[in-house]
Scaffold this active site. Structure first.
Site, mmCIF file in Angstrom:
data_model
loop_
_atom_site.group_PDB
_atom_site.id
_atom_site.type_symbol
_atom_site.label_atom_id
_atom_site.label_comp_id
_atom_site.label_asym_id
_atom_site.label_seq_id
_atom_site.Cartn_x
_atom_site.Cartn_y
_atom_site.Cartn_z
ATOM 1 N N GLU A 119 2.039 1.881 -3.981
ATOM 2 C CA GLU A 119 0.657 1.641 -2.854
ATOM 3 C C GLU A 119 -0.747 0.991 -3.742
ATOM 4 O O GLU A 119 -1.062 0.255 -3.629
ATOM 5 C CB GLU A 119 0.389 2.078 -1.885
ATOM 6 C CG GLU A 119 0.912 2.256 -0.853
ATOM 7 C CD GLU A 119 2.681 3.203 -0.581
ATOM 8 O OE1 GLU A 119 3.249 3.542 0.236
ATOM 9 O OE2 GLU A 119 2.621 3.997 -1.538
ATOM 10 N N CYS A 162 -2.052 7.499 -0.462
ATOM 11 C CA CYS A 162 -2.555 5.847 -0.931
ATOM 12 C C CYS A 162 -2.726 5.614 0.618
ATOM 13 O O CYS A 162 -4.116 4.335 1.102
ATOM 14 C CB CYS A 162 -0.506 5.729 -0.286
ATOM 15 S SG CYS A 162 0.111 6.010 -1.632
ATOM 16 N N CYS A 214 1.732 7.554 1.919
ATOM 17 C CA CYS A 214 1.537 9.032 2.192
ATOM 18 C C CYS A 214 -0.135 9.741 2.241
ATOM 19 O O CYS A 214 -0.659 8.587 2.642
ATOM 20 C CB CYS A 214 1.944 9.661 1.097
ATOM 21 S SG CYS A 214 0.675 9.035 -0.498
ATOM 22 N N HIS A 256 2.296 5.529 -7.452
ATOM 23 C CA HIS A 256 2.360 5.348 -5.811
ATOM 24 C C HIS A 256 2.829 3.344 -6.558
ATOM 25 O O HIS A 256 1.752 3.276 -6.213
ATOM 26 C CB HIS A 256 2.199 5.248 -4.714
ATOM 27 C CG HIS A 256 2.335 7.221 -4.479
ATOM 28 N ND1 HIS A 256 2.778 7.450 -3.172
ATOM 29 C CD2 HIS A 256 2.629 8.125 -5.483
ATOM 30 C CE1 HIS A 256 2.535 9.199 -3.725
ATOM 31 N NE2 HIS A 256 3.093 9.656 -4.282
#
Length: 155
Positions: A54, A85, A82, A52
């Site tokens: 992040e 993260c 999410c 991801h």
């Protein structure tokens, strides 16, 4: 560095992700207004659920700063983090998170749940909806194009 310029970098990373067929999410980590970490979604390319934006930005910042505690740093990201993260944000001790579009399916800073409201050892400051229309449009356009490509190949 100006907040808009910082978010522009997150949008540029999100557009790079989209060009590679990834969900367009970009993130940057700053220290004293200077970018020290960058990331974009790469789950499809890397075949890795952890890739991801992040997570990449946090990892980049840790490498560049030489430590895992980012307590003086801020994150700017185009989409609400999410649960994974949000957990990484808590564990890296980021001071503040500024995000654009809300994520009604997995958002863990406000939309579905706010993990930062739970009694964890760290609670970053949150700024939601920063340039949300632009972030939402980027995501909507990406998924619209994806559906159109699928229809074209199904025909």
């Amino acid at each position: 560095m100006d907040k808009d310029l910082i978010m522009n970098e997150a949008f540029a990373l999100a557009r790079e992700a989209a060009e590679e067929g990834e969900v367009p999410v970009g993130a940057v980590v700053t220290l004293d207004g200077e970018i020290v970490g960058r990331g974009r979604n790469r789950r499809e390319k890397s075949k890795n659920a952890l890739a991801h934006a992040e997570i990449e930005a946090i990892n980049d910042a840790c490498q560049n700063l030489g430590g895992w505690r980012l307590w003086q740093c801020e994150m700017f990201v185009t989409l609400e983090p999410c649960p994974m993260c949000a957990g990484a944000i808590i564990n890296s001790r980021l001071k503040k998170v500024t995000y654009g579009a809300s994520d009604l399916k997995a958002g863990s800073c406000h939309s579905v749940i706010n993990l930062f409201d739970l009694p964890y050892n760290h609670k970053p400051e949150i700024e939601s909806g920063y340039r949300a229309d632009e972030a939402s449009a980027l995501l909507s356009d990406f998924f619209k194009n994806l559906r159109n490509k699928k229809r074209a190949t199904d025909s």
